[in-house]
Write an enzyme that holds these catalytic residues in place. Structure first.
Site, PDB file in Angstrom:
ATOM      1  N   ASP A 573      21.752  -2.420 -49.533  1.00 30.56           N
ATOM      2  CA  ASP A 573      22.976  -2.762 -49.165  1.00 30.56           C
ATOM      3  C   ASP A 573      23.073  -1.838 -47.250  1.00 30.56           C
ATOM      4  O   ASP A 573      22.626  -2.479 -46.939  1.00 30.56           O
ATOM      5  CB  ASP A 573      24.608  -2.880 -49.539  1.00 30.56           C
ATOM      6  CG  ASP A 573      23.944  -3.536 -51.625  1.00 30.56           C
ATOM      7  OD1 ASP A 573      23.658  -4.683 -50.819  1.00 30.56           O
ATOM      8  OD2 ASP A 573      25.251  -4.260 -51.135  1.00 30.56           O
ATOM      9  N   GLU A 767      25.959   3.166 -62.244  1.00 30.93           N
ATOM     10  CA  GLU A 767      25.530   3.311 -61.804  1.00 30.93           C
ATOM     11  C   GLU A 767      24.524   3.686 -60.192  1.00 30.93           C
ATOM     12  O   GLU A 767      23.291   3.317 -60.542  1.00 30.93           O
ATOM     13  CB  GLU A 767      26.476   2.331 -60.492  1.00 30.93           C
ATOM     14  CG  GLU A 767      24.994   1.428 -59.762  1.00 30.93           C
ATOM     15  CD  GLU A 767      26.227   0.515 -58.543  1.00 30.93           C
ATOM     16  OE1 GLU A 767      26.852  -0.254 -58.912  1.00 30.93           O
ATOM     17  OE2 GLU A 767      27.139   0.864 -58.409  1.00 30.93           O
TER      18      GLU A 767
END
Ligand SMILES: *[C@@H]1O[C@H](CO)[C@@H](O)[C@H](O)[C@H]1NC(C)=O
Ligand SMILES: *[C@@H]1O[C@H](CO)[C@@H](O)[C@H](O)[C@H]1NC(C)=O
Ligand SMILES: *[C@@H]1O[C@H](CO)[C@@H](O)[C@H](O)[C@H]1NC(C)=O
Length: 815
Positions: A573, A767
């Site tokens: 991102d 994560e």
């Protein structure tokens, strides 16, 4: 138009399943968004679920547990063992209600009529010194055609003893369901009003509902409404707060059914330890299910699971072996237990684009970007998919799935192909597949609105091709070393996998049977080709417009759908990039496309398309040439993006980090590449990417390191580390070259660093990990990818799961 849409909802557009011939289970915990919810892989059919709450007070039921929600504040929920064909064991710790719940599931007689199953729900107080008053509701709902009937005699005070229902659906024909108590259940029965409610205490309370089509997923709302209304009636007239009856006497279903109800709910309330069983028997059940089936079956499952696990993912001997093995089993089990089946419409906006997206026409008013003509609902589609997170992302994500399937495929090849095939079936006539699959109202209810709409010009890294490559590797491994380079030899001369149990064969029919393997590869070949062409057509980068010199005049790529600050489509991102420009070129996408070409070449080879094979081989070579010609910066000694400045001149956009590694990560560089040395130096340098916990996404010396959202600006991502380990293990440490020794050294150090990090210390999987301390990240403000579900309101967009840790833990051997 409205009417047409309505009709579409009624007509499932998916191919009907052959319940007899399917190589993977029809029933499963395919509602992973729920703590415990079974359904078959059939668009409109049965849906079951479990709801529970504490009855210690009148507040707890307002937080009745059903869908995995961070707000529930469970201490954890985790499948400790799970296999899609055999069953599983899940532990849910709910200390707010002082109960540890275990859900056990046993799949029985898979095959005709979808098979049968048995489930046991049991609980015990977490703190034995304190009361544990709980109420559990199991429901069965039916979408689509068929019926559900309560067979047991009704009683307005609740049912004593076992419950039986029967039902039928077009796919299953007739089936029956029974709910039976364990031997030692007790209900709370003392204190004020216990005499008034005596007749109702210890009974199973029930309710039937007629739920409008498409609404069974909202079962909890109907059930809790009924309960509240009934409790309201019970406590009406009570004047003083201290004379209110105990909640377990009043928070009960209404004990009423309706003719033609398509949702039936059954409620049991307990004081302390409890156990009850649910049996679903298909029309062609060969086994009569009983508590004994579960007693014996679960113990046998657990033993065979561990045995098989040790064969497939052996954990090396060490003092930490037991802990590591339990951890490895849980990671694998949660990945498998997180597989869901989704069916429904999705939102697509074909007109959306940014001004720099479209290079065929100059930006005009219609293409100013961000404004669109609005999104439309597609026809309903079906997808079996692993989910990145049961609470935050109970839906399919393209990029994640490629990684998921690597691991699932090692455990159960045929199941991984079934999932892969569902994704392949989503590739549309143009060759596009949406990167997020938010199918149906239930899935949409879990996605924030601004992320619901998918755009048919936006891509995602084609990781599904990794799953194809992994399948081909398994085929080669099975064929044995003799014909490694010649294709497959399924003859008797080939080496067998060192596994023999019949269980394994069930998971490996497509590896062991040449005909099946071929027909599978043939069936995905054309759609994948379409997908490949879509990528080449829609994500192409410009070469001649900027006078760029490269051996190939065609191979250059650019992600569409980027914004000023984000390239969400790339998966990374907020990784630093050049300002958006029609002329920019993205290194990672060219690398993925080279990898995609290689995969297509391999499939073409297996299915005997010789011409295609040459075609893909040429593009693969051209792409790899262009990696050097377009993206290698001699000055920076690294691979870089390409930007365009105000004078329309190209320049290299070099930010040391994961992006710079891509040609290496995907094993595109030959082992004797002159650039390999500086790549290995970059990743092994503690001032840049090397940390004691794994490779950082951005150099620690970069001015943006750790800044802004700090998502891909330093944090350590497991799947990127996995790609690095894979490249080292299978290519650069394996094959001769000037850097082979160095690659071996880095491989073993990196492997150790990654394994020894956070999840060993905490038992959690995250994560991503902090670039400086190695601590798991996204605990509070973002989401936590732990074994036990995850946290937080503001989940990030690209939650790439962790999955493959196990491979790092055990699949690779050590040098
Ligand atoms: C499934 O198998 C049963 C029993 O062998 C058979 O009667 C039935 O027709 C089969 N159904 C399908 C859809 O093949
Ligand atoms: C029920 O209680 C008996 C007697 O205490 C015990 O032997 C048995 O194991 C219990 N059964 C279950 C399922 O808890
Ligand atoms: C199951 O139970 C029924 C009724 O008790 C009996 O007729 C049948 O033979 C049993 N089936 C099996 C497979 O044991």
């Amino acid at each position: 138009m409205q009417l047409l849409w309505f009709l579409l909802f009624l007509v499932p557009s998916v191919t009907p399943l052959s319940l007899n011939g399917s190589s993977s289970p029809i029933w499963g915990t395919f509602r992973p968004n729920l703590y415990f919810g079974l359904r078959p892989r059939i668009p409109q059919s049965l849906m079951t679920g479990l709801i529970w709450f504490g009855t210690q007070d009148y507040q707890s039921f307002t937080k009745a547990r059903h869908a995995c929600e961070q707000g529930d504040e469970l201490d954890g929920y985790s499948w400790t063992q799970f296999d899609a064909r055999e069953g599983g064991i899940q532990v849910l710790k709910d200390s707010k209600n002082n109960v540890k719940v275990t859900t056990e599931l046993l799949m029985v007689d898979a095959g005709e009529h979808g098979g049968s199953w048995a489930a046991r729900i049991k609980g015990e107080p977490i703190n034995k010194g304190k009361p544990s008053h709980t109420s559990f509701i199991f429901y069965v709902g039916l979408e689509g055609m068929g019926g559900l009937d309560l067979e047991t005699d009704e009683n307005k005070n609740g049912i004593e003893g076992p419950i039986a229902l029967t039902g039928s659906t077009p796919e299953f024909d007739e089936f029956n369901i029974r709910i039976e108590d364990g031997p030692n259940n007790t209900a709370f029965s003392s204190g004020p009003f216990s005499d008034v409610y005596a007749k109702r205490i210890g009974k199973t309370h029930y309710s039937g509902f007629r739920v409008p089509a498409g609404n069974i997923w909202q079962a909890k709302r109907f059930i809790i409404d009924d309960l509240v209304q009934n409790a309201g009636n019970a406590v009406r007239g009570v004047k003083e707060a201290d004379s209110v009856p105990h909640p377990s006497f009043t928070l009960q279903l209404s004990d009423e059914t309706l003719s033609g109800n398509n949702l039936l709910a059954f409620q049991k309330s307990f004081d302390g330890e409890f156990q009850f069983d649910i049996f679903y028997e298909s029309r062609s059940a060969r086994t009569n299910l009983s508590a004994a089936t579960l007693d014996e079956g679960i113990a046998a499952f657990s033993t065979s699971f561990t045995r098989r696990f040790r064969e497939i993912f052996p954990v090396p001997d060490s003092p930490k072996r037991d802990a590591l093995e339990a951890f490895s089993q849980a990671i694998t089990s949660n990945l498998l237990g997180g597989i869901g089946y989704f069916y429904g419409t999705s939102l697509v906006d074909p007109s959306f684009s940014y001004e720099w997206d479209d290079d065929s026409s100059p930006a005009d008013d219609d293409h100013k970007g961000r404004d669109s003509k609005g999104s439309k609902l597609t026809e309903p589609k079906a997808l079996l998919t692993a989910t990145p997170s049961r609470s935050f992302f109970p839906r399919g994500f393209y990029w994640d799935e490629g990684f998921h399937l690597l691991h699932i495929g090692e455990w159960d090849n045929d199941l991984s192909l079934e999932i892969l095939k569902d994704w392949i079936d989503l590739i549309d006539d143009d060759g596009w597949v949406a990167r997020e699959q938010i199918l149906g109202e239930e899935a949409r209810s879990k996605a924030r609105q601004q992320f619901q709409t998918q755009v048919p010009s936006f891509a995602n890294p084609p990781t599904l091709t990794m799953a194809v490559t992994a399948f081909i590797k398994r085929l080669r491994r099975h064929a044995g070393p003799t014909d490694m380079d010649l294709g497959l030899d399924f003859g008797t001369g080939g080496l067998q996998l060192p596994l023999s149990s019949s269980q394994l064969s069930k998971c490996n029919r497509y590896v062991e049977d040449r005909g099946l393997a071929m027909s599978f590869l043939q069936s995905i070949y054309e759609p994948l080709k379409r997908h490949y062409k879509w990528f080449r057509r829609t994500q192409r980068g410009q070469l001649k417009q900027y006078g760029r010199k490269a051996r190939s005049r065609t191979e250059a790529f650019r992600w569409r759908g980027r914004s000023e600050k984000h390239v969400l489509t790339s998966g990374m991102d907020d990784y630093p990039r050049a300002p958006p420009h029609i002329g920019e070129l993205h290194l990672d996408l060219l690398s993925w496309m080279a990898f995609f070409s290689r995969t297509m070449k391999e499939i073409a080879e297996f299915v005997g398309e010789e011409e295609d094979k040459l075609y893909y081989a040429n593009i693969e070579k051209a792409s790899i040439d262009n990696l050097d010609d377009l993206h290698w910066s001699e000055g920076s000694q690294m691979y870089c993006d390409v930007g365009v400045d105000d004078d329309d001149e190209s320049y290299h956009v070099c930010h040391k980090g994961y992006l710079s590694l891509f040609p290496f990560l995907l094993s595109l560089l030959p082992p004797d590449s002159p650039h390999l040395g500086s790549i290995l130096d970059l990743l092994h340098d503690p001032k840049h990417l090397w940390s004691p916990y794994g490779l950082r996404s951005l150099s620690a010396s970069h001015p943006d390191f750790g800044t802004g959202e700090n998502y891909w600006k330093g944090p350590i991502w497991i799947q990127m580390n996995y790609l690095a380990l894979q490249a080292l293990h299978e290519t650069y440490a394996m094959h001769e070259g000037p850097y082979q020794e160095k690659a071996r050294l880095i491989y073993s150090e990196l492997r150790r660093n990654v394994i020894d990090n956070e999840y060993q210390r905490t038992g959690y999987v995250w994560e991503q990990y902090d670039a400086n301390t190695g601590e798991g990240r996204r605990e509070v403000t973002f989401h936590r990818m732990d074994l036990f579900g995850d946290m937080s309101e503001n989940g990030p967009r690209n939650p790439y799961t962790v999955i493959t840790d196990l491979k790092i833990l055990s699949h690779f051997e050590k040098y």
